[in-house]
Design a protein around this motif. Sequence first.
Motif, PDB file in Angstrom:
ATOM      1  N   ILE A 294      32.219  76.242  31.041  1.00 32.66           N
ATOM      2  CA  ILE A 294      30.759  76.426  31.078  1.00 32.66           C
ATOM      3  C   ILE A 294      30.296  76.622  29.647  1.00 32.66           C
ATOM      4  CG2 ILE A 294      28.870  77.888  31.896  1.00 32.66           C
ATOM      5  CD1 ILE A 294      30.329  76.483  34.181  1.00 32.66           C
TER       6      ILE A 294
ATOM      7  N   LEU B 133      35.837  74.592  39.957  1.00 34.82           N
ATOM      8  CA  LEU B 133      34.938  75.645  40.445  1.00 34.82           C
ATOM      9  C   LEU B 133      35.128  76.896  39.598  1.00 34.82           C
ATOM     10  CD1 LEU B 133      35.016  76.081  44.334  1.00 34.82           C
ATOM     11  CD2 LEU B 133      33.067  75.468  42.902  1.00 34.82           C
ATOM     12  N   THR B 134      34.027  77.597  39.310  1.00 35.15           N
ATOM     13  CA  THR B 134      34.170  78.891  38.641  1.00 35.15           C
ATOM     14  C   THR B 134      34.503  79.970  39.672  1.00 35.15           C
ATOM     15  OG1 THR B 134      31.875  79.517  38.937  1.00 35.15           O
ATOM     16  CG2 THR B 134      32.393  78.267  36.938  1.00 35.15           C
TER      17      THR B 134
ATOM     18  N   ALA C  80      18.474  73.169  40.933  1.00 37.76           N
ATOM     19  CA  ALA C  80      17.815  74.387  40.441  1.00 37.76           C
ATOM     20  C   ALA C  80      16.341  74.133  40.110  1.00 37.76           C
ATOM     21  CB  ALA C  80      18.555  74.951  39.227  1.00 37.76           C
TER      22      ALA C  80
ATOM     23  N   LEU D  40      35.076  81.553  34.278  1.00 34.09           N
ATOM     24  CA  LEU D  40      36.302  80.763  34.074  1.00 34.09           C
ATOM     25  C   LEU D  40      36.500  79.827  35.261  1.00 34.09           C
ATOM     26  CD1 LEU D  40      39.376  82.909  32.949  1.00 34.09           C
ATOM     27  CD2 LEU D  40      38.288  81.035  31.718  1.00 34.09           C
TER      28      LEU D  40
ATOM     29  N   LEU E  68      16.757  73.430  31.563  1.00 32.31           N
ATOM     30  CA  LEU E  68      17.350  72.116  31.248  1.00 32.31           C
ATOM     31  C   LEU E  68      17.228  71.165  32.435  1.00 32.31           C
ATOM     32  CD1 LEU E  68      20.666  73.288  29.487  1.00 32.31           C
ATOM     33  CD2 LEU E  68      18.445  72.817  28.422  1.00 32.31           C
TER      34      LEU E  68
ATOM     35  N   ASP F 296      26.537  70.935  37.552  1.00 34.59           N
ATOM     36  CA  ASP F 296      25.768  72.135  37.248  1.00 34.59           C
ATOM     37  C   ASP F 296      24.415  72.017  37.939  1.00 34.59           C
ATOM     38  OD1 ASP F 296      25.363  74.538  35.136  1.00 34.59           O
ATOM     39  OD2 ASP F 296      23.511  73.397  35.334  1.00 34.59           O
TER      40      ASP F 296
ATOM     41  N   GLY G 233      21.608  73.155  37.229  1.00 30.89           N
ATOM     42  CA  GLY G 233      20.477  73.096  36.316  1.00 30.89           C
ATOM     43  C   GLY G 233      20.336  71.778  35.583  1.00 30.89           C
ATOM     44  N   VAL G 234      21.280  70.854  35.773  1.00 25.23           N
ATOM     45  CA  VAL G 234      21.251  69.564  35.073  1.00 25.23           C
ATOM     46  C   VAL G 234      20.986  68.451  36.089  1.00 25.23           C
ATOM     47  CG1 VAL G 234      22.606  67.941  33.675  1.00 25.23           C
ATOM     48  CG2 VAL G 234      22.798  70.411  33.271  1.00 25.23           C
ATOM     49  N   PHE G 235      19.741  67.987  36.134  1.00 20.62           N
ATOM     50  CA  PHE G 235      19.336  66.912  37.049  1.00 20.62           C
ATOM     51  C   PHE G 235      19.790  67.225  38.475  1.00 20.62           C
ATOM     52  CE2 PHE G 235      20.362  64.804  32.888  1.00 20.62           C
ATOM     53  CZ  PHE G 235      19.059  64.766  32.438  1.00 20.62           C
TER      54      PHE G 235
ATOM     55  N   VAL H 108      21.104  81.651  39.817  1.00 18.89           N
ATOM     56  CA  VAL H 108      21.664  80.319  39.547  1.00 18.89           C
ATOM     57  C   VAL H 108      23.066  80.510  38.964  1.00 18.89           C
ATOM     58  CG1 VAL H 108      21.373  78.138  38.319  1.00 18.89           C
ATOM     59  CG2 VAL H 108      19.345  79.407  39.105  1.00 18.89           C
ATOM     60  N   ALA H 109      24.051  79.885  39.576  1.00 19.62           N
ATOM     61  CA  ALA H 109      25.442  79.985  39.095  1.00 19.62           C
ATOM     62  C   ALA H 109      25.809  78.662  38.433  1.00 19.62           C
ATOM     63  CB  ALA H 109      26.387  80.266  40.265  1.00 19.62           C
ATOM     64  N   PRO H 110      26.061  78.692  37.121  1.00 23.77           N
ATOM     65  CA  PRO H 110      26.313  77.428  36.413  1.00 23.77           C
ATOM     66  C   PRO H 110      27.617  76.776  36.867  1.00 23.77           C
ATOM     67  CG  PRO H 110      26.789  79.307  34.983  1.00 23.77           C
ATOM     68  CD  PRO H 110      26.166  79.862  36.228  1.00 23.77           C
ATOM     69  N   GLY H 111      27.717  75.473  36.604  1.00 18.19           N
ATOM     70  CA  GLY H 111      28.925  74.726  36.959  1.00 18.19           C
ATOM     71  C   GLY H 111      29.277  73.743  35.854  1.00 18.19           C
ATOM     72  N   ILE H 112      30.447  73.129  35.989  1.00 18.86           N
ATOM     73  CA  ILE H 112      30.857  72.094  35.031  1.00 18.86           C
ATOM     74  C   ILE H 112      30.050  70.838  35.343  1.00 18.86           C
ATOM     75  CG2 ILE H 112      32.793  70.660  34.220  1.00 18.86           C
ATOM     76  CD1 ILE H 112      33.195  73.616  33.583  1.00 18.86           C
ATOM     77  N   THR H 113      29.176  70.447  34.435  1.00 27.52           N
ATOM     78  CA  THR H 113      28.374  69.250  34.682  1.00 27.52           C
ATOM     79  C   THR H 113      29.192  67.997  34.334  1.00 27.52           C
ATOM     80  OG1 THR H 113      26.248  68.171  34.238  1.00 27.52           O
ATOM     81  CG2 THR H 113      27.239  69.381  32.415  1.00 27.52           C
TER      82      THR H 113
ATOM     83  N   MET I  97      29.025  65.383  32.506  1.00 25.84           N
ATOM     84  CA  MET I  97      29.349  64.913  31.140  1.00 25.84           C
ATOM     85  C   MET I  97      30.452  65.744  30.501  1.00 25.84           C
ATOM     86  SD  MET I  97      26.005  66.021  28.869  1.00 25.84           S
ATOM     87  CE  MET I  97      25.334  67.684  29.067  1.00 25.84           C
ATOM     88  N   LEU I  98      30.538  67.027  30.844  1.00 27.74           N
ATOM     89  CA  LEU I  98      31.608  67.853  30.261  1.00 27.74           C
ATOM     90  C   LEU I  98      32.964  67.454  30.832  1.00 27.74           C
ATOM     91  CD1 LEU I  98      30.032  71.443  30.154  1.00 27.74           C
ATOM     92  CD2 LEU I  98      29.887  69.599  28.457  1.00 27.74           C
TER      93      LEU I  98
END
Lengths: 253, 253
Positions: free
Chosen positions: A115, B20-21, B90, A20, A129, B83, B85-87, B111-116, B118-119
């Motif tokens: 996310i 931030l998550t 990672a 979140l 990705l 994020d 993992g997006v360009f 790897v901890a994802p994030g708001i990229t 485009m979102l």
Amino acid sequence: MTPAGRLMVVGLGPGPERWLTAEAQALLAEATDIVGYGPYVDRVPPSAARRHASDNRVELDRARHALELAEAGARVAVVSGGDPGVFAMAAAVFEAVEAGPPAWRGLDILVAPGITAMLAAAARLGAPLGHDFCAISLSDNLKPWAVVEKRLVAAAAADLVIALYNPASKARPDQIGRAFEALRSAVGERLVILAKAVGRPDETIIRTSLAAVDPREVDMRTLVIIGSAATRVIERPEGEAWVYTPRRWEEGA
Amino acid sequence: MTPAGRLMVVGLGPGPERWLTAEAQALLAEATDIVGYGPYVDRVPPSAARRHASDNRVELDRARHALELAEAGARVAVVSGGDPGVFAMAAAVFEAVEAGPPAWRGLDILVAPGITAMLAAAARLGAPLGHDFCAISLSDNLKPWAVVEKRLVAAAAADLVIALYNPASKARPDQIGRAFEALRSAVGERLVILAKAVGRPDETIIRTSLAAVDPREVDMRTLVIIGSAATRVIERPEGEAWVYTPRRWEEGA
């Protein structure tokens, strides 16, 4: 005249609270009403808000209900798993606004990103990705199968990594098999990842290929990632292999 | 033998702390070392961690440095905007692992994802990514321009919404104009959004079209969204229009 109400379309991420955002937490805490598909409403931390849980197949009704509540002055959180803008409630809300009474265009509507499933699945695996990719929904409640297939083949021919959302449901168990078949015909062999319930206690990750994948392993909680020609696997002495797509394009990769 | 160190590749989202998550915050708090491009390192909340800021063009060196620190027992956070993992970092980390010493395959890498971007841009506008879409990087440091152009045209022909990352830099100011030209030739007219510095104090949103867009408005902090044929604008009596892509495919839309 802007009404005092507010409509917040909030992304809950793929499941665990650790995904979140701070914004989502704050918006959920200020909501007077929570609207959404039952299992998502159940994920919202306890609060005094009224909860309006509904079935999964009534997005537009749910959006209209939320808009009516906001118009009447409520602070309404419409909750979605993942990101609300990716095959989720945000588009339904704006469809309802466009077709609805003019007053709804005066509402205060805020979309809070989350996310989305492909980012969580990718993070869990490594960085599949890491280069150009696309997100395609297999649901043909919403578009003809010929359009789905055309998009899949175009994406694969352009060598994009493909994330498939809504890959299967009880009403259409066979589509994912047809999708794999179309991709095999278009590009031959590719890495395939089936990422089920990422971040949940029953998380399952299956690493396979277009040649070997069993479509029966795919259910509605699965996010499917199909690698590009460049996607690579790093085997490890212990623990699961990592999967990533290099940032650099290579001839014939 | 697993070393005691850990490598955490952490997505900071597009800028503001509200994106931030919870996971990213927790991982940053436990890091002994923060590694990243200077402006991202500067965004990490104050802590006792050592900070290793570097230039933007040395992703692989930075990844190797982080891996060496983790191998020596540090708890290293490699930070990325958006994020990872997006360009972002990672893929660079896993490229370094694959080419590096075998011991790196035994490391604990998370790897901890994030708001990229485009979102976040989509949420700010409404729901332009509400149906099938792709994310393409325009950087031709990393692939030949012919590949970029082929992918753009394939995506547009398949009527995907397109998010363009890295659309311009000082070294290649003209590519974005060529990209718009290729898209005009392929599909004619489309809605175009230039979303600059989303969530920051200097945020700027320009809503335009393939016919009217001025490529000079695009800089390295801009995320470009090109609508599909179905993408719609909802005008409002007051306030900015909303942009969304309906969930349903329509013939000839």
